[in-house]
Design an enzyme around this catalytic site. Structure first.
Site, PDB file in Angstrom:
ATOM      1  CE  LYS A 169      63.982  57.629  35.664  1.00 33.31           C
ATOM      2  NZ  LYS A 169      64.322  57.127  36.991  1.00 33.31           N
ATOM      3  CE  LYS A 269      69.840  54.283  40.729  1.00 34.24           C
ATOM      4  NZ  LYS A 269      68.471  53.774  40.911  1.00 34.24           N
TER       5      LYS A 269
END
Ligand code: MG
Length: 371
Positions: A169, A269
């Site tokens: 991240k 997703k």
């Protein structure tokens, strides 16, 4: 085998999923400590029960939020009573006709109906989604945004547990992001893969500087900027393999991105597209168009992980760039039979449907029942 069944009841349970690491942080100082997940149950008139799960990544990641899942189901659910849960194309058309947009609201219902279809036909969902490829598949680990040293340490730990793919991240301070990428890269061995996911967090000039600074590092760049056009601009000025995620949320934009050669890998997703029916459509299009995929969801526990595993396991391995085991990131198990990571790899259940059994005593009373 009875194929004329009807949806008699839709229930939704709210469940808190605390993170094992204490928190999960990504671009722009965003973070989550406890996920608010919704488990959806669809029951038929002859008592078959299917389950799904929807768990947004907080309220600031995609245009979705936890209470919205339940509010949306309360609005949409009554329109689905009496419909046949086995006719998934029809059911999705119906959901879109009576409730415009909000794909994440529909995702749990769609997944639960796939679970019913699998139970009724005595087939695991992965077989119904196209077939089971091989024994198992590899996983990535998402590495929460911390200092470069802390992230390198995490990667070394997870590498020892068997993971070979890591998604950092970034999307924070560009100088520190360069340090993060370099510190983690030093921990990796031949065959490992590293992704730097900025989650829309860099402005164009930041993104340009970061990709230039890490030119010599073998790293994929994921969703550097907010808009499709900004990402395309960075894509055209870097030689790093490139992944799009947040901006790829429909077939329309996927086709445009393919025509522009805007990415090498697409992140699918399940709830971003509205369930397994639509995620499979996008998955199959990617296979036909030669695009590799990360297959996952916004987050979730055992039931989400089971649904991901069925979609991932039914994807030709050369197209499955990676996927992840969200149930290992959270400290609460909500269902028996969910897939578990073994040495950085996972497999879908071979049982009918999703192959899971929710822990009903743990779930308690539903937050919402429509009948
Ligand atoms: Mg991403």
């Amino acid at each position: 085998m009875k194929l004329q069944m009807k949806i008699r009841r839709i229930s939704a349970w709210q469940v808190d999923l605390p993170l094992r690491e204490g928190s999960y942080k990504w671009s722009g100082g965003k973070s989550v400590t406890v996920f608010d997940s919704t488990i959806v149950g669809v029951q038929t008139d002859d008592g078959v029960m299917g389950y799904g799960e929807v768990c947004p990544l907080g309220s600031s990641y995609l245009p979705s939020y936890s209470k919205g899942v339940r509010a949306g189901i309360a609005e949409l659910g009554p329109h689905l009573l009496g419909e046949n849960p086995l006719q998934l194309g029809y059911l999705n058309r119906r959901m879109d006709a009576v409730f415009k947009g909000h794909p994440y609201v529909k995702s749990g219902i769609d997944i639960a109906c796939w679970d019913i279809l699998g139970q009724v036909t005595r087939q695991p969902v992965c077989v119904l989604l196209g077939g089971r490829y091989g024994e198992d598949f590899g996983l990535y680990r998402a590495i929460s945004q911390e200092s470069p040293d802390a992230m390198a340490k995490r990667v070394a730990e997870y590498r020892r547990e068997g993971y070979r793919r890591f998604q950092l991240k970034v999307g924070g301070d560009p100088e520190e992001d360069v340090d993060r990428i370099r510190a983690v890269s030093a921990e990796l061995k031949r065959g490992d893969r590293l992704v730097a996911d900025a989650n829309t967090g860099w402005l164009l000039h930041d993104a340009m500087r970061v990709v230039r600074e890490v030119r010599d590092v073998d790293v994929y760049i994921e969703q550097p900027c907010l808009t499709y056009e900004e990402c395309l601009s960075i894509r055209r000025q870097t030689n790093h393999p490139f992944i799009l995620d947040e901006t790829i949320d429909s077939v329309d934009v996927l086709l445009r991105a393919k025509a522009d050669l805007a990415m090498d890998v697409v992140n699918i997703k399940i709830s971003k597209f509205g369930g397994l029916t639509k995620a499979r459509q996008v998955r199959d299009l990617c296979v036909s168009m030669g695009i590799a995929m990360t297959i996952e969801d916004t987050w979730g526990g055992d039931i989400t992980t089971a649904a991901i595993a069925h979609l991932a396991h039914s994807t030709p391995p050369e197209f499955l760039f990676t996927t992840t085991d969200f149930n290992s990131y959270v400290s609460l198990s909500t269902a028996d039979g969910a897939p578990r990571r073994i040495n950085g790899r996972m497999a879908a259940s071979t049982q009918p449907g999703l192959g899971i059994k929710p822990k009903t005593e743990l779930l308690g009373k539903p937050a919402l029942t429509i009948e």
